[in-house]
Scaffold this motif. Structure first.
Motif, PDB file in Angstrom:
ATOM      1  N   PHE A  90     -12.596 -62.225  28.070  1.00 18.97           N
ATOM      2  CA  PHE A  90     -11.612 -62.187  26.991  1.00 18.97           C
ATOM      3  C   PHE A  90     -10.420 -63.089  27.817  1.00 18.97           C
ATOM      4  N   GLY A  91     -10.453 -64.010  26.338  1.00 13.71           N
ATOM      5  CA  GLY A  91      -9.208 -65.398  26.891  1.00 13.71           C
ATOM      6  C   GLY A  91      -7.845 -65.567  25.957  1.00 13.71           C
ATOM      7  N   GLU A  92      -6.849 -65.467  26.733  1.00 11.19           N
ATOM      8  CA  GLU A  92      -5.243 -65.693  25.920  1.00 11.19           C
ATOM      9  C   GLU A  92      -4.643 -64.463  25.707  1.00 11.19           C
ATOM     10  N   VAL A  93      -5.743 -64.057  26.695  1.00 13.58           N
ATOM     11  CA  VAL A  93      -4.732 -61.920  27.330  1.00 13.58           C
ATOM     12  C   VAL A  93      -3.323 -61.849  26.968  1.00 13.58           C
ATOM     13  N   SER A  94      -2.720 -62.026  26.743  1.00 15.95           N
ATOM     14  CA  SER A  94      -1.186 -61.081  26.322  1.00 15.95           C
ATOM     15  C   SER A  94      -0.492 -59.915  25.777  1.00 15.95           C
ATOM     16  N   VAL A  95       0.724 -59.743  26.287  1.00 13.72           N
ATOM     17  CA  VAL A  95       1.116 -58.736  25.898  1.00 13.72           C
ATOM     18  C   VAL A  95       2.553 -58.674  25.567  1.00 13.72           C
ATOM     19  N   LYS A  96       2.246 -57.856  23.899  1.00 12.63           N
ATOM     20  CA  LYS A  96       3.500 -57.964  23.282  1.00 12.63           C
ATOM     21  C   LYS A  96       4.698 -56.333  23.101  1.00 12.63           C
ATOM     22  N   THR A  97       5.513 -56.467  23.689  1.00 12.30           N
ATOM     23  CA  THR A  97       5.896 -54.862  24.041  1.00 12.30           C
ATOM     24  C   THR A  97       7.328 -54.959  23.275  1.00 12.30           C
ATOM     25  N   GLU A  98       7.604 -53.539  22.422  1.00 17.10           N
ATOM     26  CA  GLU A  98       8.547 -53.263  21.524  1.00 17.10           C
ATOM     27  C   GLU A  98       9.242 -52.100  21.900  1.00 17.10           C
ATOM     28  N   ALA A  99      10.263 -51.781  22.440  1.00 17.00           N
ATOM     29  CA  ALA A  99      11.704 -50.939  23.035  1.00 17.00           C
ATOM     30  C   ALA A  99      12.064 -50.048  21.657  1.00 17.00           C
ATOM     31  N   LEU A 100      10.907 -48.421  21.827  1.00 19.21           N
ATOM     32  CA  LEU A 100      11.728 -47.855  20.868  1.00 19.21           C
ATOM     33  C   LEU A 100      11.789 -46.783  21.285  1.00 19.21           C
ATOM     34  N   ALA A 101      13.024 -45.828  20.308  1.00 18.92           N
ATOM     35  CA  ALA A 101      13.399 -44.306  21.197  1.00 18.92           C
ATOM     36  C   ALA A 101      13.499 -43.583  22.449  1.00 18.92           C
ATOM     37  N   VAL A 102      11.362 -43.095  22.385  1.00 19.21           N
ATOM     38  CA  VAL A 102      10.988 -42.704  22.851  1.00 19.21           C
ATOM     39  C   VAL A 102      10.211 -43.785  23.752  1.00 19.21           C
ATOM     40  N   GLY A 103      10.548 -44.753  24.406  1.00 11.57           N
ATOM     41  CA  GLY A 103      10.137 -45.469  25.207  1.00 11.57           C
ATOM     42  C   GLY A 103       9.936 -47.223  25.459  1.00 11.57           C
TER      43      GLY A 103
END
Length: 110
Positions: free
Chosen positions: A88-101
């Motif tokens: 797989f290519g163009e692998v990226s990670v999007k994160t989101e801060a939530l109340a639980v982590g």
């Protein structure tokens, strides 16, 4: 829409069937991430997009998932590495801060 009941290690669809695959919090049920990623890649069309959502580890700990033999908790970096190793290519990670982590969504292109 067509729904079929099947295991993720043997998806009952032809090669190159899907433009997009989105999985929410089911990665924890995959005991062999490499084989599942390979199978997902098989059913995805070229340039298809894969999105694997992972709940905050803190929330999973609070739910007792780490103590259960039914679940496997994967580190985001491990998921990225397995996807890249599977081609797989163009692998990226999007994160989101939530109340639980912090939740993560690992995105990749076939």
């Amino acid at each position: 829409m067509e729904l079929k009941h099947a295991g993720v290690s043997s998806i009952p669809y032809e090669d190159d069937s899907f433009d997009k695959v989105y999985a929410v919090n089911v990665i924890y049920l995959w005991d062999d991430l490499r084989s599942v990623v390979k199978e997902l890649g098989r059913v995805m069309k070229p340039k298809g997009i894969l999105a694997l959502y992972m709940a905050p580890p803190e929330m999973m700990d609070k739910l007792g998932v780490r103590r259960s033999p039914l679940f496997t908790l994967y580190d985001v970096d491990d998921v990225v590495r397995v996807l890249e190793e599977a081609g797989f290519g163009e692998v990226s990670v999007k994160t989101e801060a939530l109340a639980v982590g912090t939740a993560s969504c690992v995105l990749a292109k076939k």
